[in-house]
Design a protein around this motif. Structure first.
Motif, PDB file in Angstrom:
ATOM      1  N   ALA A 205       1.025  -1.316   0.090  1.00 32.96           N
ATOM      2  CA  ALA A 205      -0.211  -0.011   0.068  1.00 32.96           C
ATOM      3  C   ALA A 205       0.777   1.240  -0.196  1.00 32.96           C
ATOM      4  CB  ALA A 205      -0.909  -0.013   1.263  1.00 32.96           C
ATOM      5  N   LEU A 206       2.156   1.302   0.331  1.00 36.29           N
ATOM      6  CA  LEU A 206       2.926   2.361   0.350  1.00 36.29           C
ATOM      7  C   LEU A 206       2.940   3.153  -0.839  1.00 36.29           C
ATOM      8  CD1 LEU A 206       4.569   3.514   2.583  1.00 36.29           C
ATOM      9  CD2 LEU A 206       6.724   2.215   1.714  1.00 36.29           C
ATOM     10  N   PRO A 207       3.075   2.629  -2.155  1.00 38.93           N
ATOM     11  CA  PRO A 207       3.016   3.669  -3.233  1.00 38.93           C
ATOM     12  C   PRO A 207       1.738   4.496  -3.349  1.00 38.93           C
ATOM     13  CG  PRO A 207       3.864   1.547  -4.011  1.00 38.93           C
ATOM     14  CD  PRO A 207       3.355   1.272  -2.476  1.00 38.93           C
ATOM     15  N   GLU A 208       0.490   3.808  -3.173  1.00 37.28           N
ATOM     16  CA  GLU A 208      -0.612   4.743  -2.932  1.00 37.28           C
ATOM     17  C   GLU A 208      -0.698   5.808  -1.727  1.00 37.28           C
ATOM     18  OE1 GLU A 208      -3.210   4.449  -4.918  1.00 37.28           O
ATOM     19  OE2 GLU A 208      -2.931   2.812  -6.168  1.00 37.28           O
ATOM     20  N   ILE A 209      -0.046   5.268  -0.721  1.00 39.96           N
ATOM     21  CA  ILE A 209      -0.150   6.120   0.476  1.00 39.96           C
ATOM     22  C   ILE A 209       0.946   7.497   0.121  1.00 39.96           C
ATOM     23  CG2 ILE A 209       0.915   6.207   2.868  1.00 39.96           C
ATOM     24  CD1 ILE A 209       0.088   3.578   3.206  1.00 39.96           C
ATOM     25  N   LEU A 210       2.109   7.281  -0.465  1.00 43.29           N
ATOM     26  CA  LEU A 210       2.773   8.439  -0.691  1.00 43.29           C
ATOM     27  C   LEU A 210       2.318   9.158  -1.664  1.00 43.29           C
ATOM     28  CD1 LEU A 210       6.396   6.575  -0.909  1.00 43.29           C
ATOM     29  CD2 LEU A 210       5.360   8.154   0.868  1.00 43.29           C
ATOM     30  N   THR A 211       1.449   8.500  -2.700  1.00 40.42           N
ATOM     31  CA  THR A 211       0.834   9.503  -3.625  1.00 40.42           C
ATOM     32  C   THR A 211      -0.430  10.232  -3.100  1.00 40.42           C
ATOM     33  OG1 THR A 211       1.051   7.949  -5.455  1.00 40.42           O
ATOM     34  CG2 THR A 211      -0.791   9.536  -5.774  1.00 40.42           C
ATOM     35  N   GLY A 212      -1.083   9.576  -2.223  1.00 39.30           N
ATOM     36  CA  GLY A 212      -1.978  10.511  -1.387  1.00 39.30           C
ATOM     37  C   GLY A 212      -1.285  11.591  -0.468  1.00 39.30           C
ATOM     38  N   ILE A 213      -0.102  11.238  -0.071  1.00 37.93           N
ATOM     39  CA  ILE A 213       0.595  12.320   0.930  1.00 37.93           C
ATOM     40  C   ILE A 213       0.750  13.468  -0.049  1.00 37.93           C
ATOM     41  CG2 ILE A 213       2.820  12.810   2.136  1.00 37.93           C
ATOM     42  CD1 ILE A 213       2.535  10.212   3.101  1.00 37.93           C
ATOM     43  N   ARG A 214       1.437  13.413  -1.405  1.00 36.89           N
ATOM     44  CA  ARG A 214       1.799  14.224  -2.081  1.00 36.89           C
ATOM     45  C   ARG A 214       0.507  15.029  -2.706  1.00 36.89           C
ATOM     46  NH1 ARG A 214       4.342  11.867  -7.379  1.00 36.89           N
ATOM     47  NH2 ARG A 214       4.019  14.034  -8.067  1.00 36.89           N
ATOM     48  N   ILE A 215      -0.735  14.493  -2.651  1.00 32.43           N
ATOM     49  CA  ILE A 215      -1.843  15.249  -3.060  1.00 32.43           C
ATOM     50  C   ILE A 215      -2.435  16.177  -1.899  1.00 32.43           C
ATOM     51  CG2 ILE A 215      -4.375  14.821  -3.668  1.00 32.43           C
ATOM     52  CD1 ILE A 215      -3.520  12.138  -5.059  1.00 32.43           C
ATOM     53  N   ALA A 216      -2.238  15.499  -0.559  1.00 32.80           N
ATOM     54  CA  ALA A 216      -2.554  16.048   0.591  1.00 32.80           C
ATOM     55  C   ALA A 216      -1.739  17.423   0.710  1.00 32.80           C
ATOM     56  CB  ALA A 216      -2.466  15.315   1.739  1.00 32.80           C
ATOM     57  N   LEU A 217      -0.590  17.434   0.378  1.00 40.28           N
ATOM     58  CA  LEU A 217       0.328  18.549   0.832  1.00 40.28           C
ATOM     59  C   LEU A 217      -0.019  19.710  -0.114  1.00 40.28           C
ATOM     60  CD1 LEU A 217       3.995  16.724   0.918  1.00 40.28           C
ATOM     61  CD2 LEU A 217       2.628  17.862   2.825  1.00 40.28           C
ATOM     62  N   GLY A 218      -0.298  19.431  -1.329  1.00 41.82           N
ATOM     63  CA  GLY A 218      -0.893  20.324  -2.529  1.00 41.82           C
ATOM     64  C   GLY A 218      -2.254  21.065  -2.068  1.00 41.82           C
ATOM     65  N   ILE A 219      -3.055  20.193  -1.294  1.00 45.22           N
ATOM     66  CA  ILE A 219      -4.216  20.618  -0.979  1.00 45.22           C
ATOM     67  C   ILE A 219      -4.048  21.525   0.383  1.00 45.22           C
ATOM     68  CG2 ILE A 219      -6.430  20.080   0.458  1.00 45.22           C
ATOM     69  CD1 ILE A 219      -6.387  17.690  -1.574  1.00 45.22           C
ATOM     70  N   GLY A 220      -3.235  21.144   1.053  1.00 46.78           N
ATOM     71  CA  GLY A 220      -2.851  21.821   2.464  1.00 46.78           C
ATOM     72  C   GLY A 220      -2.190  22.981   2.094  1.00 46.78           C
ATOM     73  N   TRP A 221      -1.364  23.161   1.034  1.00 45.26           N
ATOM     74  CA  TRP A 221      -0.931  24.730   0.875  1.00 45.26           C
ATOM     75  C   TRP A 221      -1.879  25.592   0.453  1.00 45.26           C
ATOM     76  CZ3 TRP A 221       3.471  26.802   2.328  1.00 45.26           C
ATOM     77  CH2 TRP A 221       4.691  26.090   2.716  1.00 45.26           C
ATOM     78  N   GLY A 222      -2.945  25.207  -0.547  1.00 45.59           N
ATOM     79  CA  GLY A 222      -3.973  25.910  -0.811  1.00 45.59           C
ATOM     80  C   GLY A 222      -4.719  26.377   0.272  1.00 45.59           C
ATOM     81  N   THR A 223      -5.085  25.301   1.322  1.00 43.97           N
ATOM     82  CA  THR A 223      -5.969  25.641   2.339  1.00 43.97           C
ATOM     83  C   THR A 223      -5.024  26.390   3.378  1.00 43.97           C
ATOM     84  OG1 THR A 223      -6.825  23.454   2.148  1.00 43.97           O
ATOM     85  CG2 THR A 223      -7.171  24.614   4.212  1.00 43.97           C
ATOM     86  N   LEU A 224      -3.667  26.449   3.453  1.00 41.71           N
ATOM     87  CA  LEU A 224      -3.111  27.301   4.601  1.00 41.71           C
ATOM     88  C   LEU A 224      -3.107  28.860   3.942  1.00 41.71           C
ATOM     89  CD1 LEU A 224      -1.013  27.724   6.684  1.00 41.71           C
ATOM     90  CD2 LEU A 224       0.731  27.309   5.012  1.00 41.71           C
ATOM     91  N   VAL A 225      -3.118  28.978   2.652  1.00 44.95           N
ATOM     92  CA  VAL A 225      -2.918  30.444   2.378  1.00 44.95           C
ATOM     93  C   VAL A 225      -4.525  31.428   2.673  1.00 44.95           C
ATOM     94  CG1 VAL A 225      -2.553  31.683   0.332  1.00 44.95           C
ATOM     95  CG2 VAL A 225      -1.102  29.959   0.490  1.00 44.95           C
ATOM     96  N   ALA A 226      -5.338  30.326   2.315  1.00 44.57           N
ATOM     97  CA  ALA A 226      -6.784  30.730   2.383  1.00 44.57           C
ATOM     98  C   ALA A 226      -7.075  31.092   3.986  1.00 44.57           C
ATOM     99  CB  ALA A 226      -7.741  29.602   1.766  1.00 44.57           C
ATOM    100  N   ALA A 227      -6.402  30.281   4.815  1.00 40.23           N
ATOM    101  CA  ALA A 227      -6.533  30.541   6.201  1.00 40.23           C
ATOM    102  C   ALA A 227      -5.933  31.624   6.591  1.00 40.23           C
ATOM    103  CB  ALA A 227      -6.184  29.272   6.992  1.00 40.23           C
ATOM    104  N   GLU A 228      -4.668  31.899   6.080  1.00 37.93           N
ATOM    105  CA  GLU A 228      -4.191  33.016   6.552  1.00 37.93           C
ATOM    106  C   GLU A 228      -4.502  34.253   6.072  1.00 37.93           C
ATOM    107  OE1 GLU A 228       0.572  30.904   7.206  1.00 37.93           O
ATOM    108  OE2 GLU A 228       0.176  32.179   5.472  1.00 37.93           O
TER     109      GLU A 228
END
Length: 284
Positions: A205-228
Protein backbone atom coordinates in the motif's frame (compact mmCIF):
# COMPACT_ATOMS: atom_id res chain seq x y z
CA UNK A 1 35.54 -56.41 -47.49
CA UNK A 2 34.75 -52.88 -48.30
CA UNK A 3 35.30 -49.87 -46.10
CA UNK A 4 32.18 -47.95 -45.14
CA UNK A 5 32.65 -44.23 -44.79
CA UNK A 6 29.90 -42.45 -42.89
CA UNK A 7 29.43 -38.83 -43.59
CA UNK A 8 27.38 -36.47 -41.48
CA UNK A 9 25.90 -33.16 -42.34
CA UNK A 10 27.72 -30.34 -40.68
CA UNK A 11 25.38 -27.56 -39.66
CA UNK A 12 27.01 -24.17 -39.52
CA UNK A 13 25.04 -21.51 -37.69
CA UNK A 14 25.11 -18.20 -39.38
CA UNK A 15 25.02 -14.92 -37.59
CA UNK A 16 21.34 -14.57 -38.40
CA UNK A 17 20.57 -17.79 -36.48
CA UNK A 18 22.24 -16.60 -33.27
CA UNK A 19 19.85 -15.67 -30.47
CA UNK A 20 19.43 -11.96 -29.99
CA UNK A 21 18.92 -10.10 -26.76
CA UNK A 22 15.90 -7.86 -26.84
CA UNK A 23 15.51 -5.10 -24.27
CA UNK A 24 11.95 -4.50 -23.21
CA UNK A 25 10.79 -0.94 -23.52
CA UNK A 26 8.39 0.71 -21.14
CA UNK A 27 5.02 2.08 -22.16
CA UNK A 28 4.16 5.70 -21.60
CA UNK A 29 6.26 8.52 -20.19
CA UNK A 30 6.88 7.02 -16.76
CA UNK A 31 10.39 5.73 -17.55
CA UNK A 32 11.56 8.76 -19.52
CA UNK A 33 13.56 11.65 -18.15
CA UNK A 34 11.70 14.93 -18.68
CA UNK A 35 14.11 17.29 -16.90
CA UNK A 36 15.32 18.99 -20.08
CA UNK A 37 11.76 19.46 -21.34
CA UNK A 38 10.67 20.92 -18.00
CA UNK A 39 13.60 23.35 -17.89
CA UNK A 40 12.94 24.45 -21.47
CA UNK A 41 9.27 25.02 -20.64
CA UNK A 42 10.20 27.13 -17.62
CA UNK A 43 12.54 29.25 -19.72
CA UNK A 44 9.84 29.78 -22.35
CA UNK A 45 7.25 30.79 -19.73
CA UNK A 46 9.60 33.28 -18.06
CA UNK A 47 10.61 34.72 -21.44
CA UNK A 48 6.93 35.10 -22.40
CA UNK A 49 6.20 36.77 -19.07
CA UNK A 50 9.09 39.21 -19.58
CA UNK A 51 8.06 39.97 -23.16
CA UNK A 52 4.41 40.63 -22.29
CA UNK A 53 5.37 42.90 -19.39
CA UNK A 54 8.07 44.70 -21.36
CA UNK A 55 5.82 45.42 -24.34
CA UNK A 56 3.13 46.80 -22.06
CA UNK A 57 0.46 44.36 -23.20
CA UNK A 58 -0.63 44.32 -19.56
CA UNK A 59 -0.13 47.46 -17.43
CA UNK A 60 2.96 47.31 -15.22
CA UNK A 61 0.77 47.82 -12.14
CA UNK A 62 -0.86 44.43 -12.71
CA UNK A 63 2.05 42.51 -14.25
CA UNK A 64 5.56 43.48 -13.13
CA UNK A 65 8.61 42.25 -14.97
CA UNK A 66 10.70 39.37 -13.63
CA UNK A 67 13.49 41.84 -12.77
CA UNK A 68 11.11 43.86 -10.59
CA UNK A 69 9.98 40.73 -8.77
CA UNK A 70 13.59 39.69 -8.10
CA UNK A 71 14.37 43.19 -6.84
CA UNK A 72 11.36 43.04 -4.54
CA UNK A 73 12.47 39.66 -3.18
CA UNK A 74 15.73 41.23 -2.10
CA UNK A 75 13.88 44.20 -0.56
CA UNK A 76 11.46 41.99 1.38
CA UNK A 77 14.33 39.78 2.56
CA UNK A 78 16.25 42.85 3.75
CA UNK A 79 13.46 44.99 5.22
CA UNK A 80 10.60 42.54 5.83
CA UNK A 81 6.96 43.22 5.03
CA UNK A 82 3.67 43.73 6.91
CA UNK A 83 5.30 43.99 10.31
CA UNK A 84 7.46 40.87 10.09
CA UNK A 85 10.58 39.66 8.38
CA UNK A 86 10.47 37.26 5.44
CA UNK A 87 11.86 34.50 7.64
CA UNK A 88 9.06 34.98 10.18
CA UNK A 89 6.40 34.79 7.47
CA UNK A 90 7.90 31.64 5.91
CA UNK A 91 8.58 29.91 9.24
CA UNK A 92 5.02 30.57 10.42
CA UNK A 93 3.58 28.94 7.31
CA UNK A 94 6.05 26.03 7.41
CA UNK A 95 5.26 25.36 11.07
CA UNK A 96 1.53 25.17 10.35
CA UNK A 97 1.82 22.94 7.30
CA UNK A 98 4.42 20.62 8.87
CA UNK A 99 2.46 20.20 12.09
CA UNK A 100 -0.78 19.50 10.26
CA UNK A 101 0.92 17.09 7.85
CA UNK A 102 2.48 15.13 10.73
CA UNK A 103 -0.90 14.80 12.48
CA UNK A 104 -2.76 13.89 9.27
CA UNK A 105 -0.17 11.22 8.37
CA UNK A 106 -0.06 9.78 11.88
CA UNK A 107 -3.85 9.47 12.02
CA UNK A 108 -4.78 8.96 8.38
CA UNK A 109 -2.50 6.04 7.49
CA UNK A 110 -3.56 3.71 10.37
CA UNK A 111 -7.24 4.52 9.88
CA UNK A 112 -6.95 4.02 6.12
CA UNK A 113 -5.27 0.64 6.58
CA UNK A 114 -7.95 -0.31 9.09
CA UNK A 115 -10.70 0.70 6.67
CA UNK A 116 -9.12 -1.45 3.98
CA UNK A 117 -8.84 -4.47 6.28
CA UNK A 118 -12.04 -4.31 8.32
CA UNK A 119 -15.54 -3.80 6.93
CA UNK A 120 -16.86 -2.43 10.24
CA UNK A 121 -14.20 0.27 10.27
CA UNK A 122 -14.96 1.10 6.64
CA UNK A 123 -18.69 1.26 7.28
CA UNK A 124 -18.29 3.54 10.29
CA UNK A 125 -15.59 5.91 9.01
CA UNK A 126 -16.49 6.06 5.34
CA UNK A 127 -19.69 8.07 5.85
CA UNK A 128 -18.22 11.08 7.74
CA UNK A 129 -15.13 11.19 5.50
CA UNK A 130 -17.16 11.11 2.31
CA UNK A 131 -19.49 13.74 3.79
CA UNK A 132 -16.89 16.42 4.50
CA UNK A 133 -14.22 15.47 1.93
CA UNK A 134 -15.94 17.17 -1.08
CA UNK A 135 -16.51 20.38 0.91
CA UNK A 136 -14.02 23.19 0.27
CA UNK A 137 -12.04 23.94 3.45
CA UNK A 138 -13.13 27.59 3.34
CA UNK A 139 -16.70 26.39 3.86
CA UNK A 140 -15.97 25.23 7.40
CA UNK A 141 -13.20 27.71 8.21
CA UNK A 142 -15.69 30.09 9.94
CA UNK A 143 -16.85 27.18 12.05
CA UNK A 144 -13.24 26.44 13.08
CA UNK A 145 -12.79 30.08 14.07
CA UNK A 146 -16.03 30.08 16.10
CA UNK A 147 -15.10 26.86 17.90
CA UNK A 148 -11.34 27.28 18.29
CA UNK A 149 -10.68 31.00 17.94
CA UNK A 150 -8.30 32.78 15.56
CA UNK A 151 -5.12 31.29 16.98
CA UNK A 152 -2.94 28.53 15.63
CA UNK A 153 -5.29 25.75 16.77
CA UNK A 154 -8.02 26.64 14.28
CA UNK A 155 -5.55 26.88 11.37
CA UNK A 156 -3.81 23.60 12.17
CA UNK A 157 -7.15 21.83 12.68
CA UNK A 158 -8.39 23.15 9.34
CA UNK A 159 -5.22 21.88 7.64
CA UNK A 160 -5.50 18.48 9.31
CA UNK A 161 -9.08 18.10 8.07
CA UNK A 162 -8.05 19.13 4.55
CA UNK A 163 -5.08 16.72 4.43
CA UNK A 164 -6.52 13.79 6.36
CA UNK A 165 -9.05 12.57 3.79
CA UNK A 166 -6.71 12.04 0.79
CA UNK A 167 -4.14 10.28 2.97
CA UNK A 168 -6.72 8.02 4.60
CA UNK A 169 -8.48 7.17 1.34
CA UNK A 170 -5.19 6.47 -0.45
CA UNK A 171 -4.15 4.07 2.31
CA UNK A 172 -7.49 2.30 2.00
CA UNK A 173 -7.10 2.09 -1.79
CA UNK A 174 -3.61 0.66 -1.35
CA UNK A 175 -4.94 -2.17 0.80
CA UNK A 176 -7.81 -2.93 -1.59
CA UNK A 177 -5.37 -3.17 -4.52
CA UNK A 178 -3.25 -5.76 -2.71
CA UNK A 179 -3.01 -9.02 -4.72
CA UNK A 180 -4.61 -11.81 -2.70
CA UNK A 181 -1.92 -14.24 -3.90
CA UNK A 182 0.67 -12.51 -1.74
CA UNK A 183 -1.50 -12.81 1.34
CA UNK A 184 -2.26 -16.48 0.69
CA UNK A 185 1.40 -17.25 0.09
CA UNK A 186 2.37 -15.61 3.39
CA UNK A 187 -0.40 -17.46 5.21
CA UNK A 188 0.73 -20.78 3.78
CA UNK A 189 4.19 -20.08 5.19
CA UNK A 190 2.75 -19.52 8.65
CA UNK A 191 2.64 -15.72 8.67
CA UNK A 192 0.87 -14.15 11.62
CA UNK A 193 -1.56 -11.21 11.26
CA UNK A 194 0.96 -8.58 12.39
CA UNK A 195 3.58 -10.08 10.08
CA UNK A 196 1.13 -9.87 7.19
CA UNK A 197 0.46 -6.24 8.04
CA UNK A 198 4.11 -5.17 8.27
CA UNK A 199 5.60 -7.36 5.52
CA UNK A 200 2.79 -7.63 2.96
CA UNK A 201 0.03 -5.06 3.43
CA UNK A 202 2.04 -1.95 4.30
CA UNK A 203 4.74 -2.31 1.58
CA UNK A 204 2.08 -3.02 -1.04
CA UNK A 205 0.00 0.00 0.00
CA UNK A 206 3.00 2.32 0.35
CA UNK A 207 2.98 3.63 -3.26
CA UNK A 208 -0.66 4.65 -2.94
CA UNK A 209 0.02 6.20 0.47
CA UNK A 210 2.90 8.32 -0.81
CA UNK A 211 0.79 9.49 -3.74
CA UNK A 212 -1.94 10.47 -1.29
CA UNK A 213 0.58 12.40 0.81
CA UNK A 214 1.71 14.37 -2.24
CA UNK A 215 -1.90 15.23 -3.08
CA UNK A 216 -2.60 16.15 0.54
CA UNK A 217 0.39 18.51 0.68
CA UNK A 218 -0.87 20.34 -2.41
CA UNK A 219 -4.31 20.71 -0.84
CA UNK A 220 -2.70 21.75 2.42
CA UNK A 221 -0.76 24.62 0.85
CA UNK A 222 -3.88 25.99 -0.83
CA UNK A 223 -5.86 25.71 2.39
CA UNK A 224 -3.07 27.29 4.44
CA UNK A 225 -2.92 30.40 2.26
CA UNK A 226 -6.70 30.74 2.40
CA UNK A 227 -6.68 30.44 6.20
CA UNK A 228 -3.91 33.01 6.54
CA UNK A 229 -5.82 35.42 4.33
CA UNK A 230 -8.69 35.53 6.81
CA UNK A 231 -7.30 35.23 10.31
CA UNK A 232 -3.57 35.72 10.77
CA UNK A 233 -0.86 38.31 11.33
CA UNK A 234 2.03 36.14 10.15
CA UNK A 235 2.51 33.87 7.16
CA UNK A 236 2.93 33.95 3.41
CA UNK A 237 -0.82 34.20 2.82
CA UNK A 238 -1.05 37.18 5.17
CA UNK A 239 1.82 38.86 3.33
CA UNK A 240 0.03 38.35 -0.01
CA UNK A 241 -3.22 39.73 1.40
CA UNK A 242 -1.50 42.80 2.81
CA UNK A 243 0.28 43.45 -0.49
CA UNK A 244 -2.94 43.11 -2.50
CA UNK A 245 -4.62 45.81 -0.42
CA UNK A 246 -1.96 48.29 -1.53
CA UNK A 247 -1.78 46.99 -5.13
CA UNK A 248 1.80 45.84 -4.53
CA UNK A 249 1.65 43.28 -7.30
CA UNK A 250 5.38 42.57 -7.17
CA UNK A 251 5.08 41.52 -3.52
CA UNK A 252 2.14 39.31 -4.43
CA UNK A 253 4.35 37.63 -7.02
CA UNK A 254 7.06 37.22 -4.38
CA UNK A 255 4.59 35.43 -2.10
CA UNK A 256 3.35 33.21 -4.92
CA UNK A 257 6.93 32.32 -5.82
CA UNK A 258 7.76 31.41 -2.21
CA UNK A 259 4.67 29.20 -1.98
CA UNK A 260 5.58 27.49 -5.25
CA UNK A 261 9.17 26.92 -4.09
CA UNK A 262 8.06 25.47 -0.75
CA UNK A 263 5.43 23.24 -2.36
CA UNK A 264 7.97 22.03 -4.92
CA UNK A 265 10.47 21.23 -2.14
CA UNK A 266 7.84 19.22 -0.23
CA UNK A 267 6.85 17.34 -3.39
CA UNK A 268 10.49 16.63 -4.26
CA UNK A 269 11.07 15.27 -0.75
CA UNK A 270 8.11 12.88 -1.13
CA UNK A 271 9.40 11.81 -4.57
CA UNK A 272 12.83 11.10 -3.08
CA UNK A 273 11.21 9.13 -0.28
CA UNK A 274 9.18 7.23 -2.86
CA UNK A 275 12.30 6.36 -4.88
CA UNK A 276 13.98 5.10 -1.69
CA UNK A 277 11.10 3.12 -0.14
CA UNK A 278 9.31 1.82 -3.25
CA UNK A 279 11.91 1.57 -6.05
CA UNK A 280 9.79 -1.09 -7.74
CA UNK A 281 6.88 1.29 -8.43
CA UNK A 282 6.03 1.37 -12.12
CA UNK A 283 8.47 -1.45 -12.98
CA UNK A 284 6.32 -4.50 -12.43
Amino acid sequence: MSDVIETRDIVVKTEADQPKTVSLQGYGAGQSNTLVISLATAVVLIATWWLVAKLGVVPRLFLPTPQEVVTQIVAVYRDGYAGASLGEHVSASLFRIATAAAIAIAVGIPLGLLMGLNRWAKGILDTPIEFYWPLPPLAYLPLMIIWLGIGETSKVTLLVLAMFAPICLSAQAGVRSLPIERVNAARSLGGRPWQLLLSIVLPSALPEILTGIRIALGIGWGTLVAAELIASNRGIGYMIMSASQFLATDVVFVGIGIIAACAFAFSAAVRLLEATLVPWKGKS
